[in-house]
Scaffold this motif. Sequence first.
Motif, short mmCIF file in Angstrom:
data_model
loop_
_atom_site.label_atom_id
_atom_site.label_comp_id
_atom_site.label_asym_id
_atom_site.label_seq_id
_atom_site.Cartn_x
_atom_site.Cartn_y
_atom_site.Cartn_z
N ASN A 112 0.82 -1.21 0.00
CA ASN A 112 0.00 0.00 0.00
C ASN A 112 0.85 1.26 0.00
O ASN A 112 0.33 2.36 -0.15
CB ASN A 112 -0.93 0.02 1.22
N ASP A 113 2.15 1.12 0.20
CA ASP A 113 3.06 2.26 0.24
C ASP A 113 3.78 2.38 -1.11
O ASP A 113 4.50 1.48 -1.52
CB ASP A 113 4.08 2.06 1.38
N ASP A 114 3.58 3.51 -1.78
CA ASP A 114 4.16 3.70 -3.11
C ASP A 114 5.68 3.63 -3.09
O ASP A 114 6.30 3.11 -4.01
CB ASP A 114 3.72 5.04 -3.71
N ARG A 115 6.30 4.16 -2.04
CA ARG A 115 7.76 4.14 -1.96
C ARG A 115 8.27 2.70 -1.85
O ARG A 115 9.24 2.32 -2.50
CB ARG A 115 8.26 4.97 -0.79
N ASP A 116 7.60 1.88 -1.06
CA ASP A 116 7.98 0.48 -0.94
C ASP A 116 7.80 -0.27 -2.25
O ASP A 116 8.64 -1.09 -2.64
CB ASP A 116 7.17 -0.22 0.16
N VAL A 117 6.70 0.01 -2.95
CA VAL A 117 6.46 -0.63 -4.25
C VAL A 117 7.55 -0.23 -5.24
O VAL A 117 8.06 -1.05 -5.99
CB VAL A 117 5.06 -0.29 -4.78
N LEU A 118 7.93 1.05 -5.22
CA LEU A 118 8.99 1.53 -6.10
C LEU A 118 10.32 0.83 -5.79
O LEU A 118 11.05 0.45 -6.69
CB LEU A 118 9.13 3.05 -5.96
N GLN A 119 10.61 0.65 -4.50
CA GLN A 119 11.83 -0.04 -4.10
C GLN A 119 11.80 -1.49 -4.56
O GLN A 119 12.80 -2.02 -5.08
CB GLN A 119 12.00 0.00 -2.58
N LEU A 120 10.66 -2.15 -4.40
CA LEU A 120 10.54 -3.54 -4.81
C LEU A 120 10.64 -3.67 -6.33
O LEU A 120 11.25 -4.62 -6.83
CB LEU A 120 9.22 -4.11 -4.30
N GLU A 121 10.07 -2.72 -7.06
CA GLU A 121 10.19 -2.71 -8.53
C GLU A 121 11.65 -2.62 -8.95
O GLU A 121 12.10 -3.37 -9.82
CB GLU A 121 9.43 -1.52 -9.13
N SER A 122 12.39 -1.70 -8.34
CA SER A 122 13.80 -1.54 -8.72
C SER A 122 14.63 -2.76 -8.34
O SER A 122 15.55 -3.13 -9.07
CB SER A 122 14.38 -0.26 -8.11
N LEU A 123 14.30 -3.41 -7.23
CA LEU A 123 15.02 -4.63 -6.84
C LEU A 123 14.74 -5.75 -7.84
O LEU A 123 15.66 -6.45 -8.27
CB LEU A 123 14.62 -5.06 -5.43
N ALA A 124 13.48 -5.92 -8.23
CA ALA A 124 13.14 -6.96 -9.20
C ALA A 124 13.79 -6.68 -10.55
O ALA A 124 14.33 -7.58 -11.19
CB ALA A 124 11.62 -7.07 -9.35
N SER A 128 22.12 9.93 -5.84
CA SER A 128 22.44 11.30 -6.24
C SER A 128 21.19 12.16 -6.19
O SER A 128 20.07 11.67 -6.04
CB SER A 128 23.00 11.30 -7.67
N ALA A 129 21.37 13.44 -6.34
CA ALA A 129 20.24 14.36 -6.34
C ALA A 129 19.32 14.07 -7.53
O ALA A 129 18.10 14.16 -7.42
CB ALA A 129 20.74 15.80 -6.39
N ALA A 130 19.92 13.71 -8.67
CA ALA A 130 19.11 13.40 -9.86
C ALA A 130 18.25 12.15 -9.62
O ALA A 130 17.08 12.13 -10.00
CB ALA A 130 20.02 13.20 -11.06
N GLU A 131 18.83 11.13 -8.99
CA GLU A 131 18.07 9.92 -8.69
C GLU A 131 16.93 10.24 -7.73
O GLU A 131 15.81 9.76 -7.90
CB GLU A 131 18.96 8.85 -8.07
N THR A 132 17.22 11.03 -6.72
CA THR A 132 16.20 11.40 -5.75
C THR A 132 15.09 12.19 -6.43
O THR A 132 13.91 11.96 -6.18
CB THR A 132 16.82 12.23 -4.61
N PHE A 133 15.45 13.11 -7.33
CA PHE A 133 14.47 13.91 -8.04
C PHE A 133 13.59 13.03 -8.91
O PHE A 133 12.36 13.16 -8.92
CB PHE A 133 15.17 14.97 -8.89
N ARG A 134 14.19 12.09 -9.66
CA ARG A 134 13.41 11.18 -10.50
C ARG A 134 12.47 10.32 -9.66
O ARG A 134 11.32 10.09 -10.03
CB ARG A 134 14.34 10.29 -11.32
N THR A 135 12.96 9.86 -8.53
CA THR A 135 12.14 9.05 -7.64
C THR A 135 10.95 9.84 -7.14
O THR A 135 9.82 9.36 -7.15
CB THR A 135 12.98 8.56 -6.44
N GLU A 136 11.22 11.06 -6.71
CA GLU A 136 10.13 11.89 -6.20
C GLU A 136 9.12 12.24 -7.29
O GLU A 136 7.93 12.31 -7.04
CB GLU A 136 10.68 13.16 -5.55
N LEU A 137 9.59 12.42 -8.52
CA LEU A 137 8.66 12.68 -9.62
C LEU A 137 7.77 11.46 -9.90
O LEU A 137 6.57 11.60 -10.13
CB LEU A 137 9.42 13.06 -10.90
N ARG A 138 8.36 10.27 -9.86
CA ARG A 138 7.58 9.06 -10.06
C ARG A 138 6.55 8.89 -8.95
O ARG A 138 5.40 8.52 -9.21
CB ARG A 138 8.50 7.84 -10.13
N LEU A 139 6.96 9.17 -7.73
CA LEU A 139 6.03 9.07 -6.62
C LEU A 139 4.92 10.11 -6.73
O LEU A 139 3.75 9.83 -6.43
CB LEU A 139 6.77 9.21 -5.29
#
Length: 169
Positions: A57-69, A110-121
């Motif tokens: 139910n947590d978008d950040r956790d789903v994003l982490q699991l997606e990147s791990l897979a 990096s700041a760019a990775e964090t920015f992309r992550t936050e945009l996806r979220l």
Amino acid sequence: MSEPVSEYEHLTTKKRQRQGNTELAQVTDVAVGTRTVVLTARFDWRAEAVRFRYELNDDRDVLQLESLAESAGFAFEQVEFLEGETVEVTYTGGEWVPSAHAAHVEGSGSAAETFRTELRLLARELARLPNLPRRAIRALRTATTQQTIIGVILVKKVLVLVLLAWYLL
């Protein structure tokens, strides 16, 4: 003069548990539930298992699991195939975290990775528009210091660009 195994394991663990240290761990179990996914991984030098828990139910956790897979060559829906795979994990100072989602961990990426992550979220949050105000408040409350600083800088830059465009037109 042989040392007891527990002392040897303890010393080995302490040697490897340094912030930023990267090790390989084998995923020994993947439990996919209706609300959570729990991965159990083991190191060859440590008896204790490490567990990674993801709330679906947590978008950040789903994003982490997606990147791990994806780092192991699987789609998100194939996360159960991670069992038996070797994943790279990094010690953050308090816990082991899969290196695949370093951009989602405070103080990493990096700041760019964090920015992309936050945009996806943000895109995921906007997709569920009826709850936008409540979710925006929750996101602001859970934002890390680095994310807050980056957000403030980006908002200021956008405001300057808007004011500049308005002045020139």
